[in-house]
Write a protein that holds these residues in place. Structure first.
Motif: not given
Length: 262
Positions: A99-114, A249-262
């Motif tokens: 079935k179709d996948d679900d996809r989201w993108m967080f755009i920081p310039a407008v602080s919006m999850v699309k 989750s949408e929460r971490f789309l907006r603010q990803p945990p720092r430990k996974w960005l290293e």
């Protein structure tokens, strides 16, 4: 007369039957390419290279976790670092079988999850020659798969499989994939448009073993009609890193945990 008799008998013998079908080859290829390990992390650099040689660079962290067996549910999480126009942008996919996948993108310039529409799965992924569907993979059941022949590619024994979409949801008419017999990684994929003209070319440019998993750490997708190509390099590649379910989750789309960005 003896030779003629042998030829006649040989002609009546049944043709040899392959021990594996085209669909089985592509399922094993999907498992080897997109599903190794329980989870996966890498730092990815994508070079977007125009026909005239001009370059743009994208840098991101890619995280992936499996929820079930190969071919089952997966979740992807990506965070961009460079260039400035995509910095802190994040992307998430829930991949489902059949079935179709679900996809989201967080755009920081407008602080919006699309939410990314299902029909956009063949659209360009952040301006590259890879599509959203290329990133997480196309469902095996969406195409018919036939082994056309077996041959060597770069010294590797390969199955050569022709895949044809069952419906008109793809932007290609058919594709030919060279699948390594030893590890089932796709080493090359030639896509043709609906008129039969060469369209896109994927190549696995470097393969290494990471925690017993054969892994493509350099790959290229080239649009043969425009001359534009994207070269993707994977660094700090690792498996079994302990990604939590809660990351997706949408929460971490907006603010990803720092430990996974290293």
């Amino acid at each position: 007369m003896k030779k003629l008799w042998l030829l006649a008998v040989t002609a009546l013998l049944p043709l040899p039957v392959l021990a594996i079908t085209g669909e089985e080859v592509m399922k094993k290829s999907q498992a080897a390419f997109l599903y190794p390990g329980k989870d996966f992390k890498a730092r990815v650099t994508m070079k977007l290279i125009a026909k005239d040689g001009g370059e743009r660079v994208r840098e991101l962290v890619m995280l992936r976790k499996n929820f079930g067996a190969a071919g089952g549910e997966q979740k992807y999480f990506m965070v961009f670092f460079k260039p400035a126009d995509v910095k802190d942008m994040s992307f998430m996919t829930y991949k489902y079988p059949a079935k179709d996948d679900d996809r989201w993108m967080f755009i920081p310039a407008v602080s919006m999850v699309k939410r990314i529409a299902a029909q956009d799965k063949r659209s360009s992924f952040v301006g590259s020659d890879f599509t959203y569907e290329d990133v997480s993979g196309r469902d095996i059941e969406d195409d018919t798969h036939v082994i056309e022949r077996e041959e060597k590619l770069g010294g590797r024994d390969c199955y050569v499989v022709k895949s044809t979409p069952k419906t008109g949801d793809a932007d290609f008419g058919h594709k030919i994939t060279w699948v390594d017999k030893a590890n089932f990684l796709p080493l090359k994929e030639d896509q043709y448009d609906r008129k039969g003209a060469a369209y896109k070319l994927f190549t696995a440019d470097e393969v290494v073993t990471v925690k017993a998993h054969a892994t493509v750490i350099r790959r290229t997708m080239k649009n043969q009609q425009t001359g534009h190509r994207t070269e993707a390099s994977y660094a700090n590649t690792d498996y079994e890193v302990g990604i939590e379910d809660s990351l997706f989750s949408e929460r971490f789309l907006r603010q990803p945990p720092r430990k996974w960005l290293e």
